[in-house]
Design a protein around this motif. Structure first.
Motif, PDB file in Angstrom:
ATOM      1  N   ASP A  10      22.549  11.649   6.671  1.00 12.45           N
ATOM      2  CA  ASP A  10      21.429  11.163   5.892  1.00 12.45           C
ATOM      3  C   ASP A  10      21.052  12.240   4.884  1.00 12.45           C
ATOM      4  O   ASP A  10      21.563  13.352   4.918  1.00 12.45           O
ATOM      5  CB  ASP A  10      20.232  10.863   6.811  1.00 12.45           C
ATOM      6  CG  ASP A  10      20.582   9.865   7.900  1.00 12.45           C
ATOM      7  OD1 ASP A  10      20.973   8.747   7.549  1.00 12.45           O
ATOM      8  OD2 ASP A  10      20.471  10.218   9.087  1.00 12.45           O
ATOM      9  N   ASN A  11      20.143  11.884   3.983  1.00  8.48           N
ATOM     10  CA  ASN A  11      19.664  12.868   3.024  1.00  8.48           C
ATOM     11  C   ASN A  11      18.611  13.722   3.714  1.00  8.48           C
ATOM     12  O   ASN A  11      17.406  13.520   3.553  1.00  8.48           O
ATOM     13  CB  ASN A  11      19.089  12.175   1.795  1.00  8.48           C
ATOM     14  CG  ASN A  11      18.810  13.151   0.677  1.00  8.48           C
ATOM     15  OD1 ASN A  11      19.005  14.351   0.827  1.00  8.48           O
ATOM     16  ND2 ASN A  11      18.339  12.636  -0.442  1.00  8.48           N
ATOM     17  N   GLU A  60       6.889  13.255  -4.365  1.00  8.86           N
ATOM     18  CA  GLU A  60       7.634  12.122  -4.901  1.00  8.86           C
ATOM     19  C   GLU A  60       8.211  11.318  -3.727  1.00  8.86           C
ATOM     20  O   GLU A  60       7.463  10.876  -2.867  1.00  8.86           O
ATOM     21  CB  GLU A  60       8.712  12.611  -5.872  1.00  8.86           C
ATOM     22  CG  GLU A  60       8.126  13.325  -7.085  1.00  8.86           C
ATOM     23  CD  GLU A  60       9.182  13.848  -8.035  1.00  8.86           C
ATOM     24  OE1 GLU A  60      10.373  13.527  -7.876  1.00  8.86           O
ATOM     25  OE2 GLU A  60       8.813  14.592  -8.969  1.00  8.86           O
ATOM     26  N   ASP A  61       9.538  11.142  -3.673  1.00  4.38           N
ATOM     27  CA  ASP A  61      10.125  10.342  -2.597  1.00  4.38           C
ATOM     28  C   ASP A  61      10.696  11.188  -1.472  1.00  4.38           C
ATOM     29  O   ASP A  61      11.513  10.727  -0.686  1.00  4.38           O
ATOM     30  CB  ASP A  61      11.223   9.428  -3.157  1.00  4.38           C
ATOM     31  CG  ASP A  61      12.302  10.205  -3.895  1.00  4.38           C
ATOM     32  OD1 ASP A  61      12.118  11.423  -4.133  1.00  4.38           O
ATOM     33  OD2 ASP A  61      13.333   9.595  -4.256  1.00  4.38           O
ATOM     34  N   GLY A 108      14.898  12.597   2.850  1.00  3.67           N
ATOM     35  CA  GLY A 108      14.862  11.513   1.882  1.00  3.67           C
ATOM     36  C   GLY A 108      14.959  12.003   0.447  1.00  3.67           C
ATOM     37  O   GLY A 108      15.169  13.185   0.169  1.00  3.67           O
ATOM     38  N   GLY A 109      14.825  11.051  -0.444  1.00  2.00           N
ATOM     39  CA  GLY A 109      14.974  11.326  -1.865  1.00  2.00           C
ATOM     40  C   GLY A 109      16.255  10.702  -2.388  1.00  2.00           C
ATOM     41  O   GLY A 109      17.280  10.728  -1.729  1.00  2.00           O
ATOM     42  N   GLU A 110      16.191  10.127  -3.576  1.00  7.09           N
ATOM     43  CA  GLU A 110      17.371   9.478  -4.154  1.00  7.09           C
ATOM     44  C   GLU A 110      18.409  10.484  -4.640  1.00  7.09           C
ATOM     45  O   GLU A 110      19.594  10.190  -4.677  1.00  7.09           O
ATOM     46  CB  GLU A 110      16.955   8.576  -5.318  1.00  7.09           C
ATOM     47  CG  GLU A 110      16.153   7.354  -4.891  1.00  7.09           C
ATOM     48  CD  GLU A 110      15.885   6.419  -6.047  1.00  7.09           C
ATOM     49  OE1 GLU A 110      16.419   6.676  -7.152  1.00  7.09           O
ATOM     50  OE2 GLU A 110      15.148   5.432  -5.855  1.00  7.09           O
ATOM     51  N   ASN A 111      17.965  11.667  -5.021  1.00  5.59           N
ATOM     52  CA  ASN A 111      18.856  12.678  -5.583  1.00  5.59           C
ATOM     53  C   ASN A 111      19.009  13.828  -4.596  1.00  5.59           C
ATOM     54  O   ASN A 111      18.052  14.548  -4.308  1.00  5.59           O
ATOM     55  CB  ASN A 111      18.286  13.181  -6.909  1.00  5.59           C
ATOM     56  CG  ASN A 111      19.227  14.124  -7.632  1.00  5.59           C
ATOM     57  OD1 ASN A 111      19.698  15.107  -7.069  1.00  5.59           O
ATOM     58  ND2 ASN A 111      19.502  13.834  -8.892  1.00  5.59           N
ATOM     59  N   ARG A 112      20.215  14.012  -4.073  1.00  2.55           N
ATOM     60  CA  ARG A 112      20.414  15.031  -3.042  1.00  2.55           C
ATOM     61  C   ARG A 112      20.282  16.452  -3.578  1.00  2.55           C
ATOM     62  O   ARG A 112      19.844  17.348  -2.850  1.00  2.55           O
ATOM     63  CB  ARG A 112      21.771  14.828  -2.354  1.00  2.55           C
ATOM     64  CG  ARG A 112      21.809  13.527  -1.578  1.00  2.55           C
ATOM     65  CD  ARG A 112      22.904  13.497  -0.545  1.00  2.55           C
ATOM     66  NE  ARG A 112      22.807  12.269   0.241  1.00  2.55           N
ATOM     67  CZ  ARG A 112      23.206  12.154   1.495  1.00  2.55           C
ATOM     68  NH1 ARG A 112      23.754  13.184   2.119  1.00  2.55           N
ATOM     69  NH2 ARG A 112      23.075  11.020   2.140  1.00  2.55           N
ATOM     70  N   SER A 115      16.630  17.101  -3.591  1.00  2.00           N
ATOM     71  CA  SER A 115      16.129  17.322  -2.236  1.00  2.00           C
ATOM     72  C   SER A 115      16.521  18.710  -1.735  1.00  2.00           C
ATOM     73  O   SER A 115      15.715  19.414  -1.127  1.00  2.00           O
ATOM     74  CB  SER A 115      16.674  16.248  -1.289  1.00  2.00           C
ATOM     75  OG  SER A 115      16.244  14.960  -1.680  1.00  2.00           O
ATOM     76  N   ASP A 219      28.014  15.917 -10.386  1.00  3.47           N
ATOM     77  CA  ASP A 219      28.119  14.726  -9.547  1.00  3.47           C
ATOM     78  C   ASP A 219      29.437  13.997  -9.804  1.00  3.47           C
ATOM     79  O   ASP A 219      29.470  12.817 -10.169  1.00  3.47           O
ATOM     80  CB  ASP A 219      26.944  13.785  -9.797  1.00  3.47           C
ATOM     81  CG  ASP A 219      26.870  12.678  -8.746  1.00  3.47           C
ATOM     82  OD1 ASP A 219      27.491  12.845  -7.665  1.00  3.47           O
ATOM     83  OD2 ASP A 219      26.213  11.652  -9.000  1.00  3.47           O
TER      84      ASP A 219
END
Length: 267
Positions: A10-11, A60-61, A108-112, A115, A219
């Protein structure tokens, strides 16, 4: 306290900050976060909760936590991990001397990369305390001052790649050396290997770190049978261009498939 259960699944970026004393100064850590990184943690933040020995909050997320644990990690676990870090002098004995630790993480977070960067900033703020020895991550044990120095690259808009990616070595028969990465999977990238090389460890280490930096920062992925041209400095201090072939195959030092970086020798 096994950190590897969630590693790369997971992130989640986690670590244990090893402390010489049983003192937890949350206000000092939050002050470090604000002064060093401009991160203001307070009760007005989303998901904010504070107790005597912990704090959680959201940016944020990404959900963050810092927990003080008034006990030791088993010596056998610390000994194994610290012994892997060939750059941490007296690391085993120093880590075994810890008396408590902070469990920290970002979930969490969309961008590893984002994070991982936030995690590095929180770890840096914790490791600034006078009683810190090292940080134990899922793949390495890094001396506090070394981690802080690498984290400072963030201020210059560089990735703190040596805090994220571990380069291991295996001595083979015939005086050759193999090198491999651990940590790429946390960024959804394949781990890499260089097998049976006669080159110096530092050369192999720098090559894999530079490749890891490029792949994570952009990426991107390497393609099967791709030819890489890398600029490196040879033993005489000259800039040279070297060609490498990319192969995907079963891991020799690891699990699953890895990217093999094979140097092409021109005849």
């Amino acid at each position: 306290m096994n950190l590897e259960n969630n590693f790369d699944k997971d992130n989640v970026f986690t670590g244990l900050c090893l402390m010489t004393t049983k003192e937890f100064e949350l206000n000092h850590i939050l002050l470090n976060l604000r002064q060093r990184w401009g991160i203001k943690v307070n009760a007005d933040m989303d998901e904010y909760e504070e107790s005597e020995n912990s704090v959680t909050f959201a940016i944020e997320d990404m959900n963050c936590f810092i927990n003080f644990i008034d006990s030791k990690i088993p010596d056998e676990e610390i000994t194994l991990k610290a012994s892997f870090n060939y750059m941490f002098e007296d690391g085993v004995q120093r880590c075994k001397s810890h008396n408590s630790y902070l469990a920290i993480g970002v979930v969490g977070g969309e961008n590893r990369v984002k994070s991982a960067t936030l995690f590095t900033k929180i770890a840096d703020a914790c490791l600034q305390q006078y009683n810190m020895i090292a940080i134990y991550t899922p793949y390495n044990v890094i001396e506090a001052d070394v981690f802080i120095d690498e984290a400072s690259y963030i201020k210059r808009d560089f990735l703190p790649i040596e805090n994220w990616i571990y380069i291991g070595f295996i001595k083979n028969e015939g005086e050759t050396l193999s090198a491999y990465t651990i940590g790429m999977k946390a960024f959804l990238k394949d781990e890499m290997e260089i097998l049976n090389s006669y080159e110096e460890p530092e050369t192999l280490r720098n090559r894999l770190l530079n490749l890891a930096y490029f792949l994570i920062d952009n990426d991107t992925e390497l393609s099967e049978d791709e030819t890489l041209t890398l600029k490196e400095i040879d033993s005489d201090g000259n800039n040279v261009s070297l060609e490498f072939k990319v192969k995907y195959d079963k891991a020799v030092n690891g699990v699953g498939k890895t990217v093999k970086i094979e140097r092409q020798i021109k005849k």
